[in-house]
Design a protein around this motif. Structure first.
Motif, PDB file in Angstrom:
ATOM      1  N   SER A  83       7.261 -26.972   9.605  1.00  0.00           N
ATOM      2  CA  SER A  83       8.687 -26.671   9.440  1.00  0.00           C
ATOM      3  C   SER A  83       9.000 -26.040   8.090  1.00  0.00           C
ATOM      4  N   GLY A  84       8.073 -26.138   7.139  1.00  0.00           N
ATOM      5  CA  GLY A  84       8.278 -25.554   5.816  1.00  0.00           C
ATOM      6  C   GLY A  84       8.702 -26.546   4.761  1.00  0.00           C
ATOM      7  N   HIS A  85       8.930 -27.809   5.143  1.00  0.00           N
ATOM      8  CA  HIS A  85       9.405 -28.796   4.179  1.00  0.00           C
ATOM      9  C   HIS A  85       8.356 -29.131   3.114  1.00  0.00           C
ATOM     10  N   VAL A  86       7.086 -29.155   3.493  1.00  0.00           N
ATOM     11  CA  VAL A  86       6.040 -29.501   2.525  1.00  0.00           C
ATOM     12  C   VAL A  86       6.003 -28.481   1.393  1.00  0.00           C
ATOM     13  N   ASP A  87       6.212 -27.210   1.735  1.00  0.00           N
ATOM     14  CA  ASP A  87       6.105 -26.148   0.731  1.00  0.00           C
ATOM     15  C   ASP A  87       7.419 -25.835   0.030  1.00  0.00           C
ATOM     16  N   LYS A  88       8.562 -26.050   0.731  1.00  0.00           N
ATOM     17  CA  LYS A  88       9.825 -25.518   0.209  1.00  0.00           C
ATOM     18  C   LYS A  88      10.931 -26.534   0.002  1.00  0.00           C
ATOM     19  N   PHE A  89      10.747 -27.777   0.429  1.00  0.00           N
ATOM     20  CA  PHE A  89      11.840 -28.744   0.326  1.00  0.00           C
ATOM     21  C   PHE A  89      11.817 -29.367  -1.066  1.00  0.00           C
ATOM     22  N   SER A  90      12.401 -28.661  -2.024  1.00  0.00           N
ATOM     23  CA  SER A  90      12.275 -29.097  -3.415  1.00  0.00           C
ATOM     24  C   SER A  90      13.510 -28.730  -4.220  1.00  0.00           C
ATOM     25  N   ASP A  91      13.656 -29.414  -5.345  1.00  0.00           N
ATOM     26  CA  ASP A  91      14.630 -29.063  -6.374  1.00  0.00           C
ATOM     27  C   ASP A  91      13.853 -28.773  -7.653  1.00  0.00           C
ATOM     28  N   ASP A  92      14.494 -28.082  -8.573  1.00  0.00           N
ATOM     29  CA  ASP A  92      13.831 -27.739  -9.833  1.00  0.00           C
ATOM     30  C   ASP A  92      14.175 -28.760 -10.906  1.00  0.00           C
ATOM     31  N   MET A  93      13.138 -29.283 -11.554  1.00  0.00           N
ATOM     32  CA  MET A  93      13.343 -30.273 -12.610  1.00  0.00           C
ATOM     33  C   MET A  93      12.733 -29.768 -13.907  1.00  0.00           C
ATOM     34  N   CYS A  94      13.262 -30.272 -15.015  1.00  0.00           N
ATOM     35  CA  CYS A  94      12.687 -29.946 -16.318  1.00  0.00           C
ATOM     36  C   CYS A  94      12.543 -31.235 -17.123  1.00  0.00           C
ATOM     37  N   ARG A  95      11.470 -31.296 -17.897  1.00  0.00           N
ATOM     38  CA  ARG A  95      11.101 -32.528 -18.598  1.00  0.00           C
ATOM     39  C   ARG A  95      11.189 -32.363 -20.109  1.00  0.00           C
ATOM     40  N   ASP A  96      11.657 -33.423 -20.766  1.00  0.00           N
ATOM     41  CA  ASP A  96      11.607 -33.492 -22.218  1.00  0.00           C
ATOM     42  C   ASP A  96      10.221 -34.013 -22.588  1.00  0.00           C
ATOM     43  N   LEU A  97       9.397 -33.174 -23.206  1.00  0.00           N
ATOM     44  CA  LEU A  97       8.010 -33.547 -23.486  1.00  0.00           C
ATOM     45  C   LEU A  97       7.897 -34.681 -24.500  1.00  0.00           C
ATOM     46  N   LYS A  98       8.921 -34.891 -25.315  1.00  0.00           N
ATOM     47  CA  LYS A  98       8.876 -35.974 -26.308  1.00  0.00           C
ATOM     48  C   LYS A  98       9.249 -37.320 -25.699  1.00  0.00           C
ATOM     49  N   LYS A 200      10.356 -26.799 -12.989  1.00  0.00           N
ATOM     50  CA  LYS A 200       9.275 -26.806 -12.007  1.00  0.00           C
ATOM     51  C   LYS A 200       9.787 -27.398 -10.705  1.00  0.00           C
ATOM     52  N   ALA A 201       9.250 -26.898  -9.590  1.00  0.00           N
ATOM     53  CA  ALA A 201       9.673 -27.396  -8.277  1.00  0.00           C
ATOM     54  C   ALA A 201       9.139 -28.802  -8.058  1.00  0.00           C
ATOM     55  N   PHE A 202      10.016 -29.688  -7.572  1.00  0.00           N
ATOM     56  CA  PHE A 202       9.637 -31.073  -7.271  1.00  0.00           C
ATOM     57  C   PHE A 202       9.985 -31.343  -5.811  1.00  0.00           C
ATOM     58  N   ASN A 203       8.963 -31.637  -4.983  1.00  0.00           N
ATOM     59  CA  ASN A 203       9.219 -31.904  -3.571  1.00  0.00           C
ATOM     60  C   ASN A 203       9.946 -33.231  -3.415  1.00  0.00           C
ATOM     61  N   LEU A 204      11.026 -33.209  -2.627  1.00  0.00           N
ATOM     62  CA  LEU A 204      11.929 -34.352  -2.547  1.00  0.00           C
ATOM     63  C   LEU A 204      11.551 -35.367  -1.472  1.00  0.00           C
ATOM     64  N   MET A 205      10.466 -35.134  -0.745  1.00  0.00           N
ATOM     65  CA  MET A 205      10.133 -36.057   0.343  1.00  0.00           C
ATOM     66  C   MET A 205       9.336 -37.258  -0.159  1.00  0.00           C
ATOM     67  N   ILE A 258      15.866 -36.266  -7.909  1.00  0.00           N
ATOM     68  CA  ILE A 258      15.394 -36.236  -9.297  1.00  0.00           C
ATOM     69  C   ILE A 258      16.272 -37.107 -10.188  1.00  0.00           C
ATOM     70  N   SER A 259      17.569 -36.936 -10.059  1.00  0.00           N
ATOM     71  CA  SER A 259      18.491 -37.703 -10.910  1.00  0.00           C
ATOM     72  C   SER A 259      19.679 -38.174 -10.080  1.00  0.00           C
ATOM     73  N   PRO A 260      19.521 -39.265  -9.330  1.00  0.00           N
ATOM     74  CA  PRO A 260      20.645 -39.785  -8.533  1.00  0.00           C
ATOM     75  C   PRO A 260      21.823 -40.110  -9.443  1.00  0.00           C
ATOM     76  N   ARG A 261      23.021 -39.785  -8.972  1.00  0.00           N
ATOM     77  CA  ARG A 261      24.203 -40.011  -9.795  1.00  0.00           C
ATOM     78  C   ARG A 261      25.434 -40.005  -8.894  1.00  0.00           C
ATOM     79  N   ALA A 262      26.571 -40.321  -9.480  1.00  0.00           N
ATOM     80  CA  ALA A 262      27.864 -40.232  -8.790  1.00  0.00           C
ATOM     81  C   ALA A 262      27.905 -41.085  -7.535  1.00  0.00           C
TER      82      ALA A 262
END
Length: 658
Positions: A83-98, A200-205, A258-262
């Motif tokens: 279905s494409g979920h393994v490759d494309k079901f993602s959001d973009d995240m960024c990390r603070d390396l410190k 970077k893309a992070f798969n949400l499953m 990635i960041s549940p809120r609200a």
């Protein structure tokens, strides 16, 4: 809603206090510290959700004659890979390396730019600090203490326009584009100011293993749709091979946010209600479109967003389809029906719009897609998606499994069809490709007509074709001794086609929270008295029985009315506590209970009781049977208060002031 509501400004803090105190919902595992994005529903929340689902079933499944299914939440890897979920079901995240802190890139860019725009307004004197702070959620308030860029700083007019344009298009940026925006606008960790890793893309499953060996890889489903597609043949057969038709499913889905809120707006486990309407790709008219063509809606087209604007266009769904703004009648029909459903369960029509997906945001297979967005104190929130998914899902699953997922339509008159066909020398495939032969054959036989045309041109000009298959490391090369592509004309008595799919997809938790905000207000004469003005049909409890005192004389009447309400299947509660009647009503106004029935000593004498309406606090008096009839008519038959109580006597009292 009462006319008093407009005099008191909405307070999210007050709403959240009511929802928490009345246990509509609460963080799961709270005594262990809780887990972000997971919530439990309490009694009123559970009942409210059940009522919303009940109306959804009646509004869609029953009225549209849909076929409801309940499919498993555990899904094998192969299904979601196809279905494409393994490759494309993602959001973009960024990390603070410190610090290791992780941010969702689009939310980060959005929050920082919004904060800078608010700082600009403060600097220009267009909004006070207090007004700005009042609209910030808890997370933003925590960050605001340390973030330099949200202080009152005047921006150049061109920068303001640029920020507003970016925010209008925020849903359309990919990871690379978000990274470029972060660099361009110097967006780092909003608390420390430190630079962040590129998105970077992070798969949400949620990944899991099925069975004790752990060898069968699977996921918790991210949507209910795939189970419906895989059962297409069974559903088509159950529908006596008639087209078009729709299936429907209600159930839990899971996304590792990635960041549940609200609160309920972004969670990791949630209830979905999805429809898959299967339709002929050559005929997307809808036989009932005329019933909704005059429904007026607020549209935010992709062209408006791409111009940097968020000003909606108001027009009827009939005009929207006629002008091409909405792609076809069936898609338009469901957009209008979605709107009617949302308004029926308590959404404020003035705070509902339909936003079209932009070109770089829309799935590659989608013809058109609109989101029903509801305005809350968190901004505009996507609550329902309505997409024309073309024939993508059925096609990819059919190609993978070699199971035909098609409609066979007997033609009244035979037709002549000319199309390209692929011939294979299968005996040569085994020696050349060995174990990979089935993969090569599958790739070739699953090509569309357009792809076959391109392959024929390549074969004619080069004497060979070359292509790449993901599962095979080396590039594949075949000459005309292995394949031939010819155009052939045939007479067909049966038309075979893969249906297109129109998919309305509802996030029930998001809808519920939006209704909480849309129906919440405080009485002007006593701002501490909050009200949830749920439509009676979805209110958790319909009636509050209030005996004037604990006198034994009143108990038989309370029990008799209780028996009658149970028989009528009208949900009710009895409050015979020692609190004043006014306080008892106030407690249930917070629960959204639309009606109160007062039993007093006059009831003992003549059998009459008083009926109170929640929003206006108007009261009428009459016999029990007439009062219950009015409650039933207003609650379940959509009769107005005035019409439902026209035969009852007005009753003046001051209990609401006590």
């Amino acid at each position: 809603m009462s006319g008093n509501a407009a005099q008191v400004e909405f307070s999210r803090e007050n709403l959240e206090n009511v929802l928490k105190r009345r246990f509509f919902f609460a963080p799961a595992f709270e005594i262990y510290g809780g887990v972000s994005g997971l919530y439990d529903y309490g009694p009123p929340g559970c009942s409210f959700q059940a009522n919303v689902i009940d109306i959804w079933r009646k509004h869609f499944v029953l009225e549209e004659d849909m076929l409801e299914v309940d499919t498993t939440m555990l899904t094998p890897y192969e299904v979601l890979k196809t279905s494409g979920h393994v490759d494309k079901f993602s959001d973009d995240m960024c990390r603070d390396l410190k610090t290791g802190e992780i941010f969702r890139a689009d939310h980060l860019v959005e929050e920082v730019l919004e904060s800078r725009l608010k700082g600009d307004k403060q600097a220009r004197g267009l909004v006070s600090d207090a007004d700005s702070d009042a609209k910030e959620d808890a997370d933003k308030k925590k960050r605001k203490k340390k973030v330099k860029e949200i202080k009152a700083v005047k921006l150049d007019d061109e920068v303001v326009k640029e920020y507003e344009s970016v925010l209008a298009k925020i849903d359309g940026y990919n990871g690379d584009q978000l990274g470029e925006l972060m660099v361009k606008y110097n967006i780092g960790n909003p608390v420390t100011g430190e630079p962040l890793e590129a998105p970077k893309a992070f798969n949400l499953m949620f990944e899991t293993a099925i069975g004790p060996s752990g060898q069968l890889k699977g996921y918790l489903r991210p949507e209910t749709a795939q189970g419906q597609f895989l059962n297409f043949n069974k559903l088509y057969d159950f529908n006596n091979l008639k087209m078009p038709f729709a299936s429907a499913a209600i159930g839990k889905s899971f996304r590792n946010e990635i960041s549940p809120r609200a609160g309920l707006l972004r969670v990791r486990e949630f209830l979905m209600a999805e429809i898959e309407h299967f339709v002929d790709p050559e005929d997307k008219k809808h036989e009932r479109f005329h019933e909704v063509s005059d429904v007026k809606l607020s549209f935010l087209p992709s062209t408006v967003q791409e111009s940097g604007s968020t000003t909606p266009i108001e027009t009827t769904i009939g005009e929207a389809v006629k002008s091409g703004l909405v792609d076809n009648e069936t898609l338009g029909y469901f957009i209008a029906r979605i709107y009617q459903f949302l308004v029926k369960i308590g959404v404020d029509p003035k705070r509902c719009r339909f936003r079209q997906h932009m070109a770089n945001e829309m799935a590659h297979y989608a013809t058109d897609c609109w989101d029903a967005e509801l305005q809350t104190s968190y901004g505009w929130v996507e609550c329902v998606g309505c997409a024309d998914r073309s024939a993508y899902d059925l096609t990819v699953h059919a190609n993978k499994t070699k199971e035909k997922l098609v409609v066979r339509q007997k033609l009244d008159e035979p037709i002549t069809v000319t199309k390209y066909e692929l011939d294979l020398e299968k005996k040569k495939f085994g020696p050349k490709f060995r174990k990979n032969a089935p993969l090569v054959e599958e790739w070739l036989t699953s090509r569309s007509q357009d792809e076959l045309v391109k392959l024929k041109e390549e074969l004619s000009s080069n004497g060979k074709i070359t292509f790449k298959i993901p599962e095979i490391e080396d590039q594949i090369e075949l000459d005309n001794t292995f394949i031939a592509i010819e155009q052939r004309t045939k007479v067909e008595h049966v038309r075979e086609y893969t249906p297109n799919v129109i998919e309305p997809s509802f996030g029930i938790g998001r809808i519920i929270y939006s209704i909480f905000e849309h129906t919440f207000w405080s009485r002007a004469e006593a701002t501490e008295r909050a009200v949830l003005s749920f439509p009676p049909i979805v209110a958790p409890t319909k009636v509050l029985l209030v005996p004037l005192s604990n006198s034994k004389e009143l108990q038989p009447i309370v029990k008799e009315i209780s028996r009658t309400l149970r028989k009528e299947q009208i949900p009710f509660k009895v409050d015979d506590s020692g609190a004043s009647i006014g306080k008892r009503y106030a407690r249930n106004d917070e629960l959204g209970t639309p009606f109160g029935v007062t039993i007093d000593f006059e009831s003992v004498e003549d059998g009459s009781v008083t009926l109170r309406e929640r929003d206006s606090t108007k009261q009428v008096r009459g016999e029990v049977k007439d009062i219950i009839k009015a409650i039933r008519e207003i609650t379940y038959n959509n009769i107005s208060w005035e019409e439902g109580t026209k035969d009852l006597k007005p009753f003046e009292t001051k209990v609401d002031e006590e």
